[in-house]
Scaffold this motif. Structure first.
Motif, PDB file in Angstrom:
ATOM      1  N   ALA A 185      37.649  27.973  41.614  1.00 23.47           N
ATOM      2  CA  ALA A 185      37.190  28.845  42.694  1.00 23.47           C
ATOM      3  C   ALA A 185      36.339  29.986  42.159  1.00 23.47           C
ATOM      4  CB  ALA A 185      38.384  29.391  43.472  1.00 23.47           C
ATOM      5  N   THR A 186      36.754  30.566  41.043  1.00 29.56           N
ATOM      6  CA  THR A 186      35.995  31.654  40.428  1.00 29.56           C
ATOM      7  C   THR A 186      34.623  31.176  39.975  1.00 29.56           C
ATOM      8  OG1 THR A 186      38.059  32.665  39.667  1.00 29.56           O
ATOM      9  CG2 THR A 186      36.039  33.437  38.641  1.00 29.56           C
ATOM     10  N   GLU A 187      34.571  29.967  39.419  1.00 32.00           N
ATOM     11  CA  GLU A 187      33.289  29.410  38.981  1.00 32.00           C
ATOM     12  C   GLU A 187      32.369  29.155  40.175  1.00 32.00           C
ATOM     13  OE1 GLU A 187      34.531  25.990  36.782  1.00 32.00           O
ATOM     14  OE2 GLU A 187      34.889  27.124  34.922  1.00 32.00           O
ATOM     15  N   ALA A 188      32.950  28.743  41.306  1.00 32.88           N
ATOM     16  CA  ALA A 188      32.147  28.535  42.520  1.00 32.88           C
ATOM     17  C   ALA A 188      31.562  29.851  43.011  1.00 32.88           C
ATOM     18  CB  ALA A 188      33.013  27.901  43.609  1.00 32.88           C
TER      19      ALA A 188
ATOM     20  N   THR B 288      38.115  33.217  47.164  1.00 32.15           N
ATOM     21  CA  THR B 288      38.728  33.164  45.834  1.00 32.15           C
ATOM     22  C   THR B 288      40.031  33.952  45.792  1.00 32.15           C
ATOM     23  OG1 THR B 288      36.533  32.991  44.815  1.00 32.15           O
ATOM     24  CG2 THR B 288      38.336  33.646  43.387  1.00 32.15           C
ATOM     25  N   GLN B 289      40.010  35.144  46.369  1.00 32.45           N
ATOM     26  CA  GLN B 289      41.199  35.988  46.364  1.00 32.45           C
ATOM     27  C   GLN B 289      42.299  35.425  47.261  1.00 32.45           C
ATOM     28  OE1 GLN B 289      41.705  38.700  44.288  1.00 32.45           O
ATOM     29  NE2 GLN B 289      39.825  37.833  43.436  1.00 32.45           N
ATOM     30  N   GLU B 290      41.919  34.813  48.358  1.00 31.65           N
ATOM     31  CA  GLU B 290      42.908  34.211  49.255  1.00 31.65           C
ATOM     32  C   GLU B 290      43.628  33.061  48.558  1.00 31.65           C
ATOM     33  OE1 GLU B 290      41.163  33.145  53.008  1.00 31.65           O
ATOM     34  OE2 GLU B 290      40.372  35.166  53.323  1.00 31.65           O
ATOM     35  N   LEU B 291      42.881  32.264  47.793  1.00 32.04           N
ATOM     36  CA  LEU B 291      43.503  31.169  47.059  1.00 32.04           C
ATOM     37  C   LEU B 291      44.470  31.714  46.013  1.00 32.04           C
ATOM     38  CD1 LEU B 291      43.638  28.112  46.560  1.00 32.04           C
ATOM     39  CD2 LEU B 291      41.765  28.381  44.908  1.00 32.04           C
ATOM     40  N   ARG B 292      44.051  32.757  45.304  1.00 33.91           N
ATOM     41  CA  ARG B 292      44.927  33.381  44.304  1.00 33.91           C
ATOM     42  C   ARG B 292      46.195  33.913  44.968  1.00 33.91           C
ATOM     43  NH1 ARG B 292      42.461  38.104  40.707  1.00 33.91           N
ATOM     44  NH2 ARG B 292      41.521  36.296  39.666  1.00 33.91           N
ATOM     45  N   ASN B 293      46.051  34.551  46.121  1.00 28.75           N
ATOM     46  CA  ASN B 293      47.212  35.128  46.819  1.00 28.75           C
ATOM     47  C   ASN B 293      48.196  34.060  47.270  1.00 28.75           C
ATOM     48  OD1 ASN B 293      46.282  37.746  46.505  1.00 28.75           O
ATOM     49  ND2 ASN B 293      45.207  37.777  48.461  1.00 28.75           N
ATOM     50  N   ILE B 294      47.680  32.872  47.623  1.00 28.82           N
ATOM     51  CA  ILE B 294      48.581  31.782  48.027  1.00 28.82           C
ATOM     52  C   ILE B 294      49.527  31.452  46.881  1.00 28.82           C
ATOM     53  CG2 ILE B 294      48.693  29.317  48.586  1.00 28.82           C
ATOM     54  CD1 ILE B 294      46.070  29.698  50.165  1.00 28.82           C
TER      55      ILE B 294
ATOM     56  N   LYS C 134      28.961  24.551  49.535  1.00 33.16           N
ATOM     57  CA  LYS C 134      29.144  23.227  48.946  1.00 33.16           C
ATOM     58  C   LYS C 134      30.117  23.268  47.775  1.00 33.16           C
ATOM     59  CE  LYS C 134      26.628  19.325  46.943  1.00 33.16           C
ATOM     60  NZ  LYS C 134      25.312  18.787  46.534  1.00 33.16           N
ATOM     61  N   SER C 135      29.976  24.275  46.901  1.00 32.99           N
ATOM     62  CA  SER C 135      30.822  24.346  45.712  1.00 32.99           C
ATOM     63  C   SER C 135      32.290  24.543  46.091  1.00 32.99           C
ATOM     64  CB  SER C 135      30.359  25.473  44.786  1.00 32.99           C
ATOM     65  OG  SER C 135      30.262  26.704  45.493  1.00 32.99           O
ATOM     66  N   PHE C 136      32.558  25.389  47.093  1.00 31.59           N
ATOM     67  CA  PHE C 136      33.936  25.587  47.529  1.00 31.59           C
ATOM     68  C   PHE C 136      34.465  24.332  48.227  1.00 31.59           C
ATOM     69  CE2 PHE C 136      33.160  30.062  46.755  1.00 31.59           C
ATOM     70  CZ  PHE C 136      34.406  30.515  46.345  1.00 31.59           C
ATOM     71  N   GLY C 137      33.558  23.609  48.895  1.00 31.38           N
ATOM     72  CA  GLY C 137      33.949  22.346  49.509  1.00 31.38           C
ATOM     73  C   GLY C 137      34.409  21.339  48.468  1.00 31.38           C
ATOM     74  N   THR C 138      33.741  21.345  47.330  1.00 32.24           N
ATOM     75  CA  THR C 138      34.131  20.463  46.226  1.00 32.24           C
ATOM     76  C   THR C 138      35.527  20.814  45.721  1.00 32.24           C
ATOM     77  OG1 THR C 138      31.812  20.202  45.553  1.00 32.24           O
ATOM     78  CG2 THR C 138      33.505  19.664  43.914  1.00 32.24           C
ATOM     79  N   ILE C 139      35.804  22.111  45.599  1.00 30.79           N
ATOM     80  CA  ILE C 139      37.133  22.552  45.157  1.00 30.79           C
ATOM     81  C   ILE C 139      38.190  22.126  46.169  1.00 30.79           C
ATOM     82  CG2 ILE C 139      38.581  24.553  44.630  1.00 30.79           C
ATOM     83  CD1 ILE C 139      35.933  26.026  43.982  1.00 30.79           C
TER      84      ILE C 139
END
Length: 317
Positions: A136-139, A223-229, A256-261
């Protein structure tokens, strides 16, 4: 020590290796360059990862979490990352011992998953949350970099236009003293952090960045929401529900990049959700890799890989 006694350090090291240590009679010496195995160090909770020893050559390393990066940590080290090679070595450990393993943490690489599945059939496989967050950070950084290249192109166009018009070019300075190009370059590091860890200057820079580039703000929030999960959820069912909501937000973002993740998470959701059972990560393996790198720096210039591995396993196996 060599300088204290007025002798050559290299000669002292050679004498120690050849005569004072047990290197010459080491039972793993015949195959050390290809694989090392310490069945007695196997435990209920393992980690598997890859590490580089020298010249970029990769080794697959299996460690026991209860070793805590000290004596008894190394279970196996195998040259390369080919699943069939690593499986062949690990299967030298009796099946009865391997069946005692209850959990193994790993990244999302297919070879690591296959190794864990074949060698430890009774173990729950847990995908390391930090590898997921890293994607996510790379995206997010990909979005920032895209805008940075655009800013560089715009500045080049403006410079060329000024030259044709025979006028002096001056970059536009933002309220914090950055140019647009500098703002995008200097934003790299604090986008990895939570807002609570920003300095005053970083907070000011972020306000400008998010105002000028709303897409970067959206990416940062995802990115932060994913980390918080991962950080704030302790129940697997709730974790599944939160990841599903995050997936919907990603779809709405159109990135697109977040869609890939998001697709990657869906393809590995079972092992990712296993994290919420014991909140296990591959942090111990990453920490051990750092210890190996530090140990390697002490042996810089030593060409004998087998001797390096002998000294390494003397401490950690």
């Amino acid at each position: 020590m060599a300088s204290f006694y007025g002798v050559s350090g290299r000669n002292l090291q050679t004498q120690y290796k050849d005569f004072l240590s047990d290197f010459k009679v080491w039972d793993q010496l015949p195959h050390a360059k290809k694989w090392l195995l310490f069945p007695q160090n196997i435990g209920k909770r393992l980690s598997i990862d890859e590490t580089s020893l020298s010249n970029g050559e990769l080794y697959t390393i299996l460690t026991n979490k209860s070793g805590k990066g000290r004596k008894g940590a190394i279970v196996a080290m195998v040259a390369g990352t080919k699943a069939e090679t690593v499986i062949g070595v690990i299967e030298k450990i009796p099946l009865q011992q391997r069946n005692l393993v209850k959990e193994i943490t790993l990244d999302m690489a297919g070879n690591m998953g296959l190794i864990a599945k074949k060698c430890f059939a009774n173990a729950t496989r847990v995908t390391d949350r930090f590898h997921v967050q890293k994607l996510a950070t790379e995206a997010l950084q990909e979005i920032r970099i895209k805008y940075r290249w655009e800013a560089i192109d715009q500045e080049n166009d403006a410079i060329e236009k000024a030259k044709k018009s025979k006028v002096n070019f001056e970059s536009k300075i933002l309220s914090n003293g950055d140019t647009l190009k500098q703002l995008l370059a200097r934003s790299r590091y604090f986008l990895y952090k939570a807002k609570t860890k920003w300095t005053q200057n970083q907070t000011e820079r972020t306000a400008l960045l998010f105002e000028l580039y709303p897409d970067i703000q959206k990416g940062y929030n995802l990115t932060q929401e994913l980390r918080n999960i991962f950080e704030n959820t302790k129940d697997k069912i709730i974790g599944f529900a939160k990841l599903a909501k995050w997936h919907e937000k990603v779809n709405q973002s159109g990135f697109k990049s977040f869609g890939t993740i998001s697709r990657t998470i869906m393809n590995h959701y079972q092992t990712i959700l296993n994290y919420f059972d014991n909140r296990s990560t591959n942090a111990s393996a990453e920490s051990f890799n750092a210890k190996i790198k530090a140990f390697r720096s002490k042996f810089r210039g030593v060409r004998n890989v087998e001797y390096f591995l002998f000294r390494l396993t003397t401490i950690y196996a």
